[in-house]
Design an enzyme around this catalytic site. Structure first.
Site, short mmCIF file in Angstrom:
data_model
loop_
_atom_site.label_atom_id
_atom_site.label_comp_id
_atom_site.label_asym_id
_atom_site.label_seq_id
_atom_site.Cartn_x
_atom_site.Cartn_y
_atom_site.Cartn_z
N LYS A 79 0.94 -1.24 0.00
CA LYS A 79 0.08 0.12 0.03
C LYS A 79 0.92 1.24 -0.03
O LYS A 79 1.89 1.30 0.55
CB LYS A 79 -0.92 -0.24 1.19
CG LYS A 79 -1.81 1.19 1.29
CD LYS A 79 -2.82 0.98 2.65
CE LYS A 79 -3.69 2.03 2.77
NZ LYS A 79 -4.57 2.02 3.62
N SER A 154 -9.22 2.23 2.72
CA SER A 154 -8.47 2.92 2.09
C SER A 154 -7.37 1.98 1.39
O SER A 154 -6.61 2.42 0.30
CB SER A 154 -7.79 3.98 2.73
OG SER A 154 -6.93 3.45 3.81
N SER A 178 -10.24 -0.21 6.92
CA SER A 178 -9.62 0.19 5.52
C SER A 178 -9.13 -1.08 4.92
O SER A 178 -8.59 -1.00 3.92
CB SER A 178 -8.46 1.10 5.79
OG SER A 178 -9.03 2.49 5.88
#
Length: 478
Positions: A79, A154, A178
């Site tokens: 990420k 996210s 997330s």
């Protein structure tokens, strides 16, 4: 292509060891997939192919010499928020477009020490404060299962990239869902560990609502990756001693599991509940006693209190440091949060009070009644456009009910207030829109092994066929 592109890390390592596949050839297969998906899925914030190729050659040499490490040669998605030394780390913001990470996040060090190959940097929304994945910087990340719809956020780029077949393992982070939101919308397993199980980044020691965690297409890979990521790191002073998860689990004979589909919320879509009930039936076949309990939680209150707590910890201070000139570069949702920062000063204390209230309710109705685990859906709906903007459209119609567009459609925030609870997201099937659905498996504080035992039995029950018989078809957008 599915025979190699969608191999699990567990199977991949076996093939590397027996010589039927080597890391160099496999990396080239994934490099093609990584470049191909970008035109339609757009899940890459950056591709580091030459770095990956060099590491793949090193892994091939290690297998030949007999010095392979636990994840030797396995490509991994990172990420964008998670620091890799030398990689850009703008947090999807044009304000910080020139920022480069100066050190690795502790979990990146652990992956590198285990021989994994980080090469694919996955998109996230700006400052990781949205349940979808789009920004002015990266554009819209779309769902490989049905491109009109959201991948969640996210950690949406991680979920989308896994679904697109660019690697078998990915990192995520979770401060309001997330990991669990994109895991569910992309058909993945994802794990929100209890705070302290993984080493946090320096400076995040007091952000107990937020943790890093693994995301994978298969249950066995989730165990594999979690066992590499967990435990102390020299940069962290909040990490628990290392405890390895078992790699094999027995059935659920005699285990009592409580469930509440959506904490009494009336907007839960029928297809999500159907898939959840199918999963619960699978657990019953594995020997569990599964019973519904009456938990009625105010999701709007929980979402507001959690967000206020995060604002008090770091969001407001971070936002007010952005100048008026730079604020013009912000995406709509971060500009909205910046404006909120000047409206009133929130406190962290309501988060502590509400977390204690929720735990007392769980103790009274779940843990104190002899249940070992609790299960609920991950969200109320999958009917979420990929570019959904909660500022332009502040409420959503879900099953005839209006819900807040920021957090009102997810069932994940309670367990960020209950931040020592382990929560494992598991896939349950496809919605009527062709978008994956998922559930959350929860246990009491620091009882990680129980959620993995339940998830193992869910995988063995086989009620979800995602990435077993069902795979994304990445054609044109709807």
């Amino acid at each position: 292509m599915q025979d190699t592109t969608y191999l699990s890390a567990t199977d991949l390592l076996a093939r590397f060891r027996d010589g039927s596949l080597n890391p160099v050839d496999y990396f080239e297969v994934l490099a093609v997939a990584a470049e191909r998906q970008q035109a339609t899925i757009n899940s890459a914030a950056g591709l580091f192919l030459e770095q990956g190729r060099a590491m793949a050659h090193e892994s091939r040499r290690r297998y030949a010499e007999g010095t392979a490490r636990p994840l030797e040669g396995v490509p991994v998605i990172i990420k964008e928020e998670t620091s890799v030394k030398g990689w850009p780390r703008p947090l999807a913001s044009l304000v910080f477009k020139d920022v480069v990470a100066v050190e690795n996040h502790p979990i990146v060090d652990k992956l590198l020490d285990a021989g994994a190959i980080p090469y694919f940097q996955a998109t996230n929304p700006e400052f990781c404060v949205l349940g979808h994945t789009w920004s002015k910087m990266y554009g819209v990340t779309r769902n490989p299962w049905s491109q009109a719809y959201s991948v969640g956020g996210s950690s949406g780029g991680s979920g989308a990239a896994l679904a697109a077949g660019v690697a078998p393992l990915a990192t995520g982070s979770d401060m309001a869902g997330s990991i669990r939101i994109p895991a569910s919308l992309c058909g993945m397993y994802g794990y929100k560990p209890p705070f302290g199980r993984l080493a946090c980044a320096p400076g995040d020691e007091y952000m107990v609502q937020a943790v890093e965690g693994p995301m994978t297409r298969s249950f066995d890979d989730l165990v594999l990756m979690q066992n590499v990521l967990s435990g102390p790191h020299p940069a962290s002073f909040t990490t628990l001693p290392y405890t390895a998860l078992p790699t094999e689990y027995g059935d659920l004979s005699g285990m009592r599991i409580a469930y509440s589909p959506a904490f009494g919320h009336p907007a839960l879509e029928s297809d999500i509940e159907h898939n959840l009930q199918q999963a619960l039936d699978g657990l019953r076949r594995r020997g569990a006693i599964v019973e519904e309990v009456d938990l009625r939680w105010d999701l709007d209150e929980i979402g507001k209190v959690l967000l206020d707590g995060l604002r008090a910890l770091f969001v407001d201070e971070f936002m007010t440091d952005i100048s008026d000139v730079d604020a013009e570069k912000l995406s709509s949702y971060t500009a909205h949060l910046r404006q909120q920062a000047s409206d009133y000063q929130p406190s962290i204390m309501p988060s502590a009070a509400l977390g204690q209230k929720l735990h007392r309710d769980m103790q009274e109705k779940v843990w104190g009644k002899g249940y070992s685990a609790f299960i609920c859906a991950s969200m109320l709906t999958t009917d979420l456009p990929a570019d959904q903007d909660p500022v332009a459209q502040p409420s959503l119609n879900v099953g005839g009910h209006q819900v807040d567009a920021f957090l009102g459609w997810v069932l994940t925030p309670p367990f960020n207030l209950l931040n020592r609870y382990p929560v494992l997201a598991a896939p349950t099937g496809l919605s009527k829109l062709g978008v994956p659905t998922g559930m959350q498996i929860v246990a009491n504080a620091y009882d990680d092994e129980t959620v993995f035992r339940v998830a193992s039995n869910h995988a063995q029950a086989g009620t979800s066929r995602l990435f077993i018989e069902q795979f994304p078809v990445m054609g044109q957008k709807a």
